[in-house]
Structure formats: C-alpha cells, structure tokens
Design a protein around this motif. Structure first.
Motif, PDB file in Angstrom:
ATOM      1  N   GLU A 172       0.842  -1.194   0.000  1.00 13.27           N
ATOM      2  CA  GLU A 172       0.000   0.000   0.000  1.00 13.27           C
ATOM      3  C   GLU A 172       0.878   1.246   0.000  1.00 13.27           C
ATOM      4  OE1 GLU A 172      -3.516   2.119   2.735  1.00 13.27           O
ATOM      5  OE2 GLU A 172      -2.693   0.157   3.284  1.00 13.27           O
ATOM      6  N   LYS A 213      -7.726  -4.138  -2.735  1.00  7.28           N
ATOM      7  CA  LYS A 213      -9.046  -4.303  -2.135  1.00  7.28           C
ATOM      8  C   LYS A 213      -9.668  -2.959  -1.766  1.00  7.28           C
ATOM      9  CE  LYS A 213      -9.675  -7.815   0.459  1.00  7.28           C
ATOM     10  NZ  LYS A 213      -9.631  -8.772   1.588  1.00  7.28           N
ATOM     11  N   LYS A 214      -8.844  -2.043  -1.293  1.00 12.69           N
ATOM     12  CA  LYS A 214      -9.406  -0.757  -0.875  1.00 12.69           C
ATOM     13  C   LYS A 214      -9.922   0.057  -2.066  1.00 12.69           C
ATOM     14  CE  LYS A 214      -5.334   2.255  -0.944  1.00 12.69           C
ATOM     15  NZ  LYS A 214      -4.530   3.195  -0.142  1.00 12.69           N
ATOM     16  N   TYR A 215      -9.441  -0.246  -3.281  1.00 18.50           N
ATOM     17  CA  TYR A 215      -9.925   0.453  -4.467  1.00 18.50           C
ATOM     18  C   TYR A 215     -11.182  -0.195  -5.042  1.00 18.50           C
ATOM     19  CZ  TYR A 215      -5.073   2.049  -4.322  1.00 18.50           C
ATOM     20  OH  TYR A 215      -3.867   2.562  -3.923  1.00 18.50           O
ATOM     21  N   THR A 217     -13.393  -2.593  -3.267  1.00 17.63           N
ATOM     22  CA  THR A 217     -14.441  -3.093  -2.379  1.00 17.63           C
ATOM     23  C   THR A 217     -15.695  -2.243  -2.528  1.00 17.63           C
ATOM     24  OG1 THR A 217     -12.795  -3.858  -0.795  1.00 17.63           O
ATOM     25  CG2 THR A 217     -15.057  -3.612  -0.001  1.00 17.63           C
ATOM     26  N   SER A 219     -19.229  -0.565  -1.734  1.00 14.32           N
ATOM     27  CA  SER A 219     -19.915  -0.156  -0.507  1.00 14.32           C
ATOM     28  C   SER A 219     -21.357   0.204  -0.866  1.00 14.32           C
ATOM     29  CB  SER A 219     -19.208   1.041   0.123  1.00 14.32           C
ATOM     30  OG  SER A 219     -19.096   2.095  -0.808  1.00 14.32           O
TER      31      SER A 219
END
Length: 587
Positions: A172, A213-215, A217, A219
């Motif tokens: 990251e 994953k943070k880009y 995932t 929501s």
C-alpha cells in the motif's frame, strides 16, 4: 438460431481473451531487494471536480528530473488519457528518506501565475508507485478574507510517502502533504522553491493479492439499497396493474369476440376492429430495421460489459481495461447487429438488405466518430491528455474496418439466408383503415414523456453514482447493483411500452410500430435532460473543454440508450400484439 449459436461460440472465447489479456496488476508479483528502485511515475494534473480535463504533470512548472522518460503504455492506458513519465524523485525499496531535496528552482512571475491559477481551480496531481495510484493537491487557498482579491495561495513543497510492505513486496502507498512546508505565491514576483520528499517504510501483514481491495471493495449504501427496493416496487405495481387490466378487460374482449357472429363483428370497436391493419409494415422500414439491429447490439454489449464488471475485470484505476473491453465487445457484437437487422428487414419484405446493413453499421458508429473528431480537436487545442494521436485514431479505424465491418457483413449474410416470413397473427388488408382523430394526450410526444418517466425514476439514484464516477472522479465498483438496475430498466421499459401500445390499439390507432420504439427509447431523452441538472447543480464544470466533453459524449450515450431501450420496447410490444391477436382468427 444457427447464426446466433455460431456468434456466441466466437464471442465467449474472445471475451475470455479480453479479460485475460488485461490481467489485474495484483496478480503480477512485484518483488524487490533492498535498495532496488521502486517504479514511481507522475501521471497528470487537473481540476479535482472534472477528471475529463487532465494535462501532463509537467504542463505546470514543477521541478523536472535530469532525464524524463515515458513509461511504455498499453492501448487502454492511452485511451484512458494516462501519460506516465518519470517522477522528480527516486524511491528505493526499504530505503528511508527524511526531507530529501529533490530539486530547487526559481519560479518566474509567469510560472507563479500558473501555479496560482491551478490552485484556485483546485488542481490535484496523480502518481503511480509500483502501479498503485496516489493523489495529492498542488496547494491550498487561504480564504480568511471575504475579499476574493485578498485570498492567499500556498504551494506545497514537501511530499511524504508512506509505503507499506510485506517481505519483498509493496502492499500500500499513501501520500501526505506537509502543511508546514508551504510557500506563499505572490503574483508578479519571482520566487525560489525547494521540493522536498520523505519516504517511510512500514511493515504490514496484508498479502499482495489484497492490495487493490481498498480500491475495489463495493460499498452498498442505504440510499442505493432503498433505491433498488423502490425500483422493484415501482415495477411490481406497474406489472400488477397491467396484469389486472389484461385479466379483466382483454380476456373479456376475447370472450365476447368468440361469441359474436359476423354481422355483429362489423360493429366491433377498440383494438379488435383493427386486426387487419395492426401488422401493416411501418414506413421507413430500412431505418426501422437498422435501428432495431443497432439497439439490440448495444443491449448485448451492455450486458456483457456488466458481466465482466461482476467478474472484477474493471477494478478501479486499472488504467484502460474498460475502454479495451468496450472496443472488443462492440467489434464482436457487430455480427449480432447485422444478423438481427437484416433478418427483420427481410421479414418485413425489405428489398435492399445491403443498404440496410450499411445503415446498421453507421447508425451508432458515425455519430460517435463525428463527436469524437470535434472533441479531440478541442482537446488538441487545449493540449489536454484526452487528445489522441493520429496513429491511435488510425488503429481504432483499422479495428472497425478490418474486424467490425466483416463481422457485420457475415451476420447480415446469415440473416438474409435464414429469414422466414413475418409471423403475423392476422392477415393484413390491402387498404389501410382510417385512423380516427385522437385527443392531444394520445400523440407521440405526450406518450413519450409518460413512457420515459417510470424507467428513468427506476435508475435515477444509480445514475447519480454513475455520473459521479464518469465526470466527478469517484471510483465506481457497484457493478452488481448496476446489473440489477439495468435489468429493472429493461423490464420497466418493456412493461410501460406494452401498456401504452395496448391503449393506442384500443383507440383504434394501428400505427404502433414506430410509436413503441419511440416510447421505449424516451428514457434516453430523460437521461440527457438529467445532464443539464447535473451540470448546473451537482458539478463544478467550467470552461469550454469540460462542458463540450460532458455534453458531447453524454449526447452519444443518451442516443445509444434511446436505440437500446427503443429496441427492447418494440420487441416487447411485438410479442404482446402477436399474443392478443393470435386469439382473433378472421377469414
């Protein structure tokens, strides 16, 4: 059916190749040893609220390295407007740096004015560290004074990179701007700046395959959830109302028609009395069949695109996979367009199917080409990253000429050879029946206004998210939600078009062919109308470049929605008309 199966056999492997040829970077194991150089590239700068307006990083007078090298980019990255070049500072694996001087530079008064204008417009910059995107703002504005002329503009001079690693891999990256290391820009004065950077390495237990994953995932917010529920309820109520009307009115008409004799039949009114005209072929059948073929192609294209999105091919910031997939899918689905267009054209006794095939190929591509040429000229004038070179444009034309057109022709030949007679439930009389005068609200335009409202209301919330992604810089990951809303859109369009078609036939107006197409496609007009609302109240667009790109490309997208939903509406109405008139057997 044979042609459809053959095209499907060709399409599926090509779809797999398309998705595998643009492998996600999280599957590529980037491993480093201590002091190995970690790839760091600067990409672009531009207004934060309008990602369509982007320029090369060094279009602003930043410090430059001694040698600027361009990263070898894929075709999708070029189409995406990415122009990655070497950064003004170096990052080495596990090598800490604290307030390292990247460069020092003396800004001229013109360069100070450039920075001031960029900071005033909220410019941001984008970099890529080991293929992971990072962003930062160029500076900030002190608006403590109520007088705009007294606002102060500050330029950030210190970049701090926090890089998280697991063993020999980068997991990251984060970028921080030091608010203490800033310099005030004074217009009309020369000044010295010094670019500093710090690199901190932090160990993490996260694995390499989790780094995107943070880009990606999704929501699903409450507003999206309730919008889907609301769309489902709207569709359910509409469907129940239509079904109730069908069970109580239409079936009753069936019953009375069977009991009546020929003498009474002459006194029939409503949809039953126009059975000899309802399957009369429409005017401009060449254009009608071409529009149906193009609309069906676009519907198939959108379906496959959303399926690829569900598979995770279009995770955010993968730089161009979506554009490549759209080009590949448009090329492959050209065969379906040619097949369905010529098949229907020959069924309605069209004679010049070659001309119909040519019109089908041009109906969606030529408007896009004309809009693109104008907007590309605008981008060249502004020196924006969206401007494509002549070589890239020739490659796109070559793909269309060498792949899309041959598939279109092959599909057309298959459609001409496999067509049968048009399946009409009733015989058509030689002379058309006179259409009675109707109230104004039964006209084409009022019916289109009514037909497009419900489908648009079903997609409104999702449309806001899509616009924020396309034109606002937000990452879009809710492909599952979009797929559900897309299905709701198609069903709602079909149901409302069937209802309005029946009411038109009940008014003894047999000219339903084009009307059903226009009513189904009217949601595209609502989408373009929404563009004006979004531009005025939901965006920060300014300047000719941003506005021309927004309204230009959205005009083509709305036009494609019109063709797609128009085709869906007509085919739904055709199935319904065939069904109700199949119970009427006239001599």
């Amino acid at each position: 059916m044979g042609m459809e199966k053959s095209l499907a056999l060709v399409a599926v492997p090509l779809l797999v190749i398309c998705s595998l040829s643009h492998v996600r970077s999280d599957l590529l194991e980037h491993r480093y040893k201590v002091d190995d150089v970690v790839p760091l590239y600067v990409n672009k700068v531009g207004p934060f609220g309008s990602p369509s307006e982007a320029y090369g990083y060094y279009s602003l007078p930043f410090c430059r390295p001694d040698r600027i090298e361009e990263k070898q980019e894929t075709f999708g990255e070029i189409l995406n407007g990415d122009r990655l070049v070497t950064a003004p500072f170096t990052v080495k694996f596990l090598q800490w740096k604290d307030q390292e001087v990247a460069c020092a530079k003396k800004l001229t008064s013109e360069e100070v004015s450039q920075f001031q204008a960029a900071i005033k417009q909220g410019y941001y910059f984008q970099m890529y560290c080991d293929d992971l995107p990072i962003w930062g703002f160029i500076g900030k504005v002190d608006r403590s004074s109520t007088n705009n002329s007294e606002h102060k503009y500050f330029l950030y001079q210190h970049f701090q990179l926090q890089i998280f690693f697991n063993k020999d891999q980068v997991i990251e990256t984060r970028l921080w701007m030091h608010y203490d290391d800033i310099v005030e820009l004074t217009e009309g004065r020369e000044m010295d700046i010094k670019l500093l950077y710090s690199v901190y390495w932090i160990e993490t237990s996260a694995h390499f395959h989790e780094r995107t994953k943070k880009y990606s995932t999704p929501s699903l917010s409450a507003i999206h959830f309730f919008s889907i529920i609301n769309s489902c309820w709207t569709l359910l109520i509409l469907f129940v109302c239509l079904l109730t009307y069908y069970m109580r009115i239409v079936r009753k008409d069936f019953y009375h028609f069977i009991l009546e004799d020929a003498a009474v039949d002459r006194e029939q009114t409503g949809w039953k009395c126009i059975h000899s005209d309802v399957f009369r072929f429409p005017k401009y059948r060449l254009l009608f069949a071409a529009a149906l073929g193009s609309g069906a192609q676009l519907c198939i294209l959108v379906t496959f695109t959303l399926l690829l999105g569900l598979l995770g091919v279009f995770y955010p910031y993968n730089r161009g996979n979506l554009y490549v997939a759209l080009i590949a899918l448009y090329t492959m689905t050209s065969g379906f367009a040619g097949y369905l267009s010529v098949l229907f054209y020959c069924q309605i006794e069209g004679k010049n199917w070659g001309k119909n095939l040519l019109l089908t190929g041009f109906l969606s591509s030529v408007p896009l080409f004309l809009i693109f040429c104008f907007l590309n000229a605008v981008a060249v004038f502004y020196k924006a990253n969206a401007a494509l070179s002549l070589g890239t444009i020739l490659i796109l034309l070559l793909i269309w000429i060498s792949l899309a057109l041959p598939l279109l022709v092959l599909g057309g030949i298959a459609g001409e050879k496999s067509h049968g007679e048009f399946q009409a439930s009733c015989e058509t009389s030689k002379w058309p029946r006179e259409v009675p005068s109707l109230q104004w609200y039964r006209g084409t335009l009022p019916q289109m206004v009514l037909a497009g409202f419900l489908p648009f209301s079903a997609i409104y919330i999702q449309l806001c998210s899509i616009f924020a992604s396309l034109w606002g810089g937000n990452a879009y990951t809710l492909y599952s939600t979009m797929f559900v809303v897309f299905i709701i859109l198609l069903i709602t369009t079909s149901v409302i078009t069937v209802a309005l078609t029946h009411f038109q036939l009940a008014a003894e107006d047999h000219r339903w062919w084009w009307r059903s197409f226009f009513c189904g496609g009217s949601v595209g007009l609502y989408v373009y109308g929404f563009c004006f609302y979004y531009c005025n109240w939901r965006s920060d667009f300014s300047g000719f470049l941003q506005l021309s790109f927004f309204f230009g490309y959205m005009a083509w997208i709305s036009y494609c929605i019109f063709l797609m939903c128009g085709s869906v509406g007509f085919y739904a109405a055709l199935l319904y008309v065939r069904h109700i008139y199949s119970s009427i057997k006239s001599d």
